[in-house]
Design a protein around this motif. Structure first.
Motif, PDB file in Angstrom:
ATOM      1  N   TRP A  22       1.044  -1.361   0.007  1.00  0.00           N
ATOM      2  CA  TRP A  22      -0.083   0.626  -0.256  1.00  0.00           C
ATOM      3  C   TRP A  22       0.849   1.416   0.132  1.00  0.00           C
ATOM      4  CZ3 TRP A  22      -3.667   0.670   4.592  1.00  0.00           C
ATOM      5  CH2 TRP A  22      -4.892   2.262   4.136  1.00  0.00           C
ATOM      6  N   GLN A  23       1.639   1.285   0.542  1.00  0.00           N
ATOM      7  CA  GLN A  23       2.505   2.011   1.170  1.00  0.00           C
ATOM      8  C   GLN A  23       3.760   2.602  -0.360  1.00  0.00           C
ATOM      9  OE1 GLN A  23       3.267   4.859   3.725  1.00  0.00           O
ATOM     10  NE2 GLN A  23       4.680   5.864   2.430  1.00  0.00           N
ATOM     11  N   GLY A  24       3.836   1.562  -0.874  1.00  0.00           N
ATOM     12  CA  GLY A  24       4.487   1.677  -2.001  1.00  0.00           C
ATOM     13  C   GLY A  24       3.942   1.997  -3.307  1.00  0.00           C
ATOM     14  N   LEU A  25       2.672   1.674  -3.061  1.00  0.00           N
ATOM     15  CA  LEU A  25       1.994   2.004  -4.652  1.00  0.00           C
ATOM     16  C   LEU A  25       1.300   3.324  -4.699  1.00  0.00           C
ATOM     17  CD1 LEU A  25      -0.538  -0.950  -5.028  1.00  0.00           C
ATOM     18  CD2 LEU A  25       1.263  -0.467  -6.453  1.00  0.00           C
ATOM     19  N   VAL A  26       1.108   4.297  -3.244  1.00  0.00           N
ATOM     20  CA  VAL A  26       0.398   5.192  -2.367  1.00  0.00           C
ATOM     21  C   VAL A  26       1.936   6.349  -3.073  1.00  0.00           C
ATOM     22  CG1 VAL A  26       0.314   7.200  -0.984  1.00  0.00           C
ATOM     23  CG2 VAL A  26      -1.028   4.734  -1.377  1.00  0.00           C
ATOM     24  N   THR A  27       3.239   5.962  -2.571  1.00  0.00           N
ATOM     25  CA  THR A  27       4.625   6.615  -3.182  1.00  0.00           C
ATOM     26  C   THR A  27       4.940   6.482  -4.891  1.00  0.00           C
ATOM     27  OG1 THR A  27       5.271   6.277  -1.192  1.00  0.00           O
ATOM     28  CG2 THR A  27       6.916   7.283  -2.946  1.00  0.00           C
ATOM     29  N   GLY A  28       4.729   5.468  -5.515  1.00  0.00           N
ATOM     30  CA  GLY A  28       5.446   5.412  -6.675  1.00  0.00           C
ATOM     31  C   GLY A  28       3.956   5.628  -8.064  1.00  0.00           C
ATOM     32  N   LEU A  29       2.944   5.443  -7.393  1.00  0.00           N
ATOM     33  CA  LEU A  29       1.719   6.077  -8.422  1.00  0.00           C
ATOM     34  C   LEU A  29       2.184   7.862  -7.855  1.00  0.00           C
ATOM     35  CD1 LEU A  29       0.199   3.465  -8.425  1.00  0.00           C
ATOM     36  CD2 LEU A  29       1.142   4.010 -10.056  1.00  0.00           C
ATOM     37  N   LEU A  31      -0.222   9.159  -5.021  1.00  0.00           N
ATOM     38  CA  LEU A  31      -1.786   9.405  -5.608  1.00  0.00           C
ATOM     39  C   LEU A  31      -1.548   9.967  -4.526  1.00  0.00           C
ATOM     40  CD1 LEU A  31      -2.820   5.513  -5.376  1.00  0.00           C
ATOM     41  CD2 LEU A  31      -2.762   7.025  -7.168  1.00  0.00           C
ATOM     42  N   PRO A  32      -2.487  11.503  -4.202  1.00  0.00           N
ATOM     43  CA  PRO A  32      -2.802  13.021  -3.737  1.00  0.00           C
ATOM     44  C   PRO A  32      -3.815  11.965  -2.343  1.00  0.00           C
ATOM     45  CG  PRO A  32      -4.671  12.783  -5.632  1.00  0.00           C
ATOM     46  CD  PRO A  32      -3.102  11.079  -5.920  1.00  0.00           C
ATOM     47  N   ALA A  33      -3.377  12.751  -0.796  1.00  0.00           N
ATOM     48  CA  ALA A  33      -4.260  12.252  -0.030  1.00  0.00           C
ATOM     49  C   ALA A  33      -5.623  12.448  -0.342  1.00  0.00           C
ATOM     50  CB  ALA A  33      -3.343  13.374   1.106  1.00  0.00           C
ATOM     51  N   PRO A  39      -0.184   4.472   4.350  1.00  0.00           N
ATOM     52  CA  PRO A  39      -0.317   4.153   6.294  1.00  0.00           C
ATOM     53  C   PRO A  39       0.393   5.288   7.001  1.00  0.00           C
ATOM     54  CG  PRO A  39       0.106   2.140   4.490  1.00  0.00           C
ATOM     55  CD  PRO A  39       0.027   3.471   3.381  1.00  0.00           C
ATOM     56  N   THR A  40       1.555   5.683   6.378  1.00  0.00           N
ATOM     57  CA  THR A  40       1.752   6.144   7.420  1.00  0.00           C
ATOM     58  C   THR A  40       1.370   7.737   8.051  1.00  0.00           C
ATOM     59  OG1 THR A  40       3.199   7.826   6.028  1.00  0.00           O
ATOM     60  CG2 THR A  40       4.108   5.844   6.580  1.00  0.00           C
ATOM     61  N   LEU A  41       0.399   8.507   6.700  1.00  0.00           N
ATOM     62  CA  LEU A  41      -0.638   9.486   7.102  1.00  0.00           C
ATOM     63  C   LEU A  41      -1.389   8.913   8.083  1.00  0.00           C
ATOM     64  CD1 LEU A  41      -0.827  12.365   6.494  1.00  0.00           C
ATOM     65  CD2 LEU A  41      -2.283  11.730   3.659  1.00  0.00           C
ATOM     66  N   VAL A  42      -2.249   7.733   7.947  1.00  0.00           N
ATOM     67  CA  VAL A  42      -3.616   6.984   9.139  1.00  0.00           C
ATOM     68  C   VAL A  42      -3.400   7.632  10.663  1.00  0.00           C
ATOM     69  CG1 VAL A  42      -4.680   5.753   8.821  1.00  0.00           C
ATOM     70  CG2 VAL A  42      -4.095   6.461   6.222  1.00  0.00           C
ATOM     71  N   MET A  43      -1.400   6.830  10.171  1.00  0.00           N
ATOM     72  CA  MET A  43      -1.398   6.914  11.773  1.00  0.00           C
ATOM     73  C   MET A  43      -0.651   8.087  12.210  1.00  0.00           C
ATOM     74  SD  MET A  43      -1.289   3.870  11.973  1.00  0.00           S
ATOM     75  CE  MET A  43      -0.972   3.427  13.427  1.00  0.00           C
ATOM     76  N   LEU A 218     -13.574  16.285   2.906  1.00  0.00           N
ATOM     77  CA  LEU A 218     -12.379  15.590   1.861  1.00  0.00           C
ATOM     78  C   LEU A 218     -10.937  15.124   3.240  1.00  0.00           C
ATOM     79  CD1 LEU A 218     -12.301  17.416  -1.656  1.00  0.00           C
ATOM     80  CD2 LEU A 218     -13.387  14.510  -0.724  1.00  0.00           C
ATOM     81  N   ASN A 219     -11.774  15.074   3.920  1.00  0.00           N
ATOM     82  CA  ASN A 219     -10.036  14.558   4.901  1.00  0.00           C
ATOM     83  C   ASN A 219     -10.207  12.708   4.789  1.00  0.00           C
ATOM     84  OD1 ASN A 219      -8.328  14.130   6.569  1.00  0.00           O
ATOM     85  ND2 ASN A 219      -9.163  15.379   9.146  1.00  0.00           N
ATOM     86  N   ILE A 220      -9.764  12.258   4.086  1.00  0.00           N
ATOM     87  CA  ILE A 220      -9.712  10.722   3.624  1.00  0.00           C
ATOM     88  C   ILE A 220      -8.707  10.381   4.603  1.00  0.00           C
ATOM     89  CG2 ILE A 220      -9.723   9.220   1.995  1.00  0.00           C
ATOM     90  CD1 ILE A 220     -12.007  11.111   1.480  1.00  0.00           C
ATOM     91  N   ALA A 221      -7.766  10.790   5.413  1.00  0.00           N
ATOM     92  CA  ALA A 221      -6.681  10.204   6.047  1.00  0.00           C
ATOM     93  C   ALA A 221      -7.137   9.860   7.470  1.00  0.00           C
ATOM     94  CB  ALA A 221      -5.251  11.614   6.354  1.00  0.00           C
ATOM     95  N   ARG A 222      -7.675  11.122   8.014  1.00  0.00           N
ATOM     96  CA  ARG A 222      -9.045  10.782   8.929  1.00  0.00           C
ATOM     97  C   ARG A 222     -10.572   9.567   8.901  1.00  0.00           C
ATOM     98  NH1 ARG A 222     -11.096  16.059  12.573  1.00  0.00           N
ATOM     99  NH2 ARG A 222     -12.131  14.853  14.547  1.00  0.00           N
ATOM    100  N   MET A 223     -10.969   9.356   7.532  1.00  0.00           N
ATOM    101  CA  MET A 223     -12.018   8.895   7.269  1.00  0.00           C
ATOM    102  C   MET A 223     -11.344   7.564   7.843  1.00  0.00           C
ATOM    103  SD  MET A 223     -13.768   7.803   3.608  1.00  0.00           S
ATOM    104  CE  MET A 223     -14.811   9.553   4.057  1.00  0.00           C
ATOM    105  N   PHE A 224      -9.829   6.822   7.155  1.00  0.00           N
ATOM    106  CA  PHE A 224      -9.064   5.712   7.376  1.00  0.00           C
ATOM    107  C   PHE A 224      -9.060   5.884   8.886  1.00  0.00           C
ATOM    108  CE2 PHE A 224      -9.100   5.778   2.478  1.00  0.00           C
ATOM    109  CZ  PHE A 224      -8.519   4.627   2.332  1.00  0.00           C
ATOM    110  N   ALA A 225      -8.705   6.446   9.285  1.00  0.00           N
ATOM    111  CA  ALA A 225      -7.878   6.395  11.034  1.00  0.00           C
ATOM    112  C   ALA A 225      -9.262   5.922  11.233  1.00  0.00           C
ATOM    113  CB  ALA A 225      -8.009   7.533  11.425  1.00  0.00           C
TER     114      ALA A 225
END
Length: 260
Positions: A22-29, A31-33, A39-43, A218-225
């Motif tokens: 997951w972390q590799g795909l988000v970083t490599g592609l 992808l906007p937050a 995963p690091t942003l979610v934590m 649109l605070n998707i990180a908080r939603m994932f948390a």
């Protein structure tokens, strides 16, 4: 001890691999937050927003535990009633099935309108979701007794109470704890669904409100948390029920003594 370690280590290794992908795909592609957070942003969000998320977790957990306790008590009492007479079970069991197949999303608005207290209304909604597994599993267990033992109790002129307490309840315990494992998760699901329907906010809001609010912002990180907290709560409830089952049955029942 080795098997116990494997039960923890193997799922943990799979989880770490999935998080790494997951972390590799988000970083490599790149992808906007606001689409897919890493995963690091979610934590990080879980730590920085813990004051609001922790309070919301407590509200959701309170509703879940109250609903689970009420479903367990009600389900066991109904099962005791069913096992006393096949006629009573035949007449009433279809209504228990009706509660199970009726979508809680359709019923919750009515309950919230009829019951003035929002917390009580959400507890009732979650209880309806979690009730059927307790009824069905416990009733099945109470009827799954050894015919030879039943004949022996009749030969000894045992009363209904003695048969229930000394024969039916011990036979039903594995089924009962299996129902608890299912019902604990359904209580959490029912609590979250009820919170979505109720739409309560403020200090008494649960994790469902945090998810809705994060979606609007649109605070998707908080939603994932918030979703992570719900998932971890469900896992914790399942583990707790499994531990209680092992504690109650580990010394005598074949389901816990088997090493296969």
């Amino acid at each position: 001890m080795r098997r116990k370690v494997q039960r923890v280590v193997y799922p943990l290794m799979v989880g770490l691999v999935l998080l790494g992908i997951w972390q590799g795909l988000v970083t490599g592609l790149q992808l906007p937050a606001y689409l897919v957070p890493s995963p690091t942003l979610v934590m990080q969000t879980l730590v920085t927003d813990w004051s609001a998320l922790g309070m919301a977790l407590w509200v959701t957990l309170k509703i879940t535990l109250l609903a689970f306790a009420l479903a367990t008590l009600t389900g066991v009492l109904i099962s005791f009633l069913f096992v006393q007479s096949k006629l009573i079970e035949t007449a009433l069991f279809p209504y228990a099935v009706l509660l199970q197949v009726t979508p809680i999303v359709a019923v919750a608005p009515l309950i919230i309108i009829w019951v003035k207290d929002p917390t009580l209304a959400m507890v009732i909604c979650a209880t309806l979701v979690a009730l059927f597994p307790i009824i069905s599993n416990t009733t099945l267990g109470l009827r799954s007794i050894d015919p030879d033992l039943q004949s022996y109790f009749k030969l000894q002129r045992a009363s209904r109470l003695q048969v229930l307490w000394r024969l039916r309840i011990p036979s039903a315990l594995p089924y009962f704890f299996g129902g608890l494992r299912i019902s604990s998760g359904l209580s959490l699901i029912g609590a979250v669904v009820a919170e979505f329907v109720a739409g309560t906010g403020g200090t008494g809001a649960g994790l469902a409100y945090q998810i809705l609010q994060a979606g609007f912002q649109l605070n998707i990180a908080r939603m994932f948390a918030a979703l992570l907290l719900i998932s971890l709560t469900g896992v914790a409830l399942f583990v707790l029920m499994a531990w209680l089952s092992r504690l109650a049955l580990g010394g005598w029942h074949a389901s816990e003594l088997s090493h296969d």
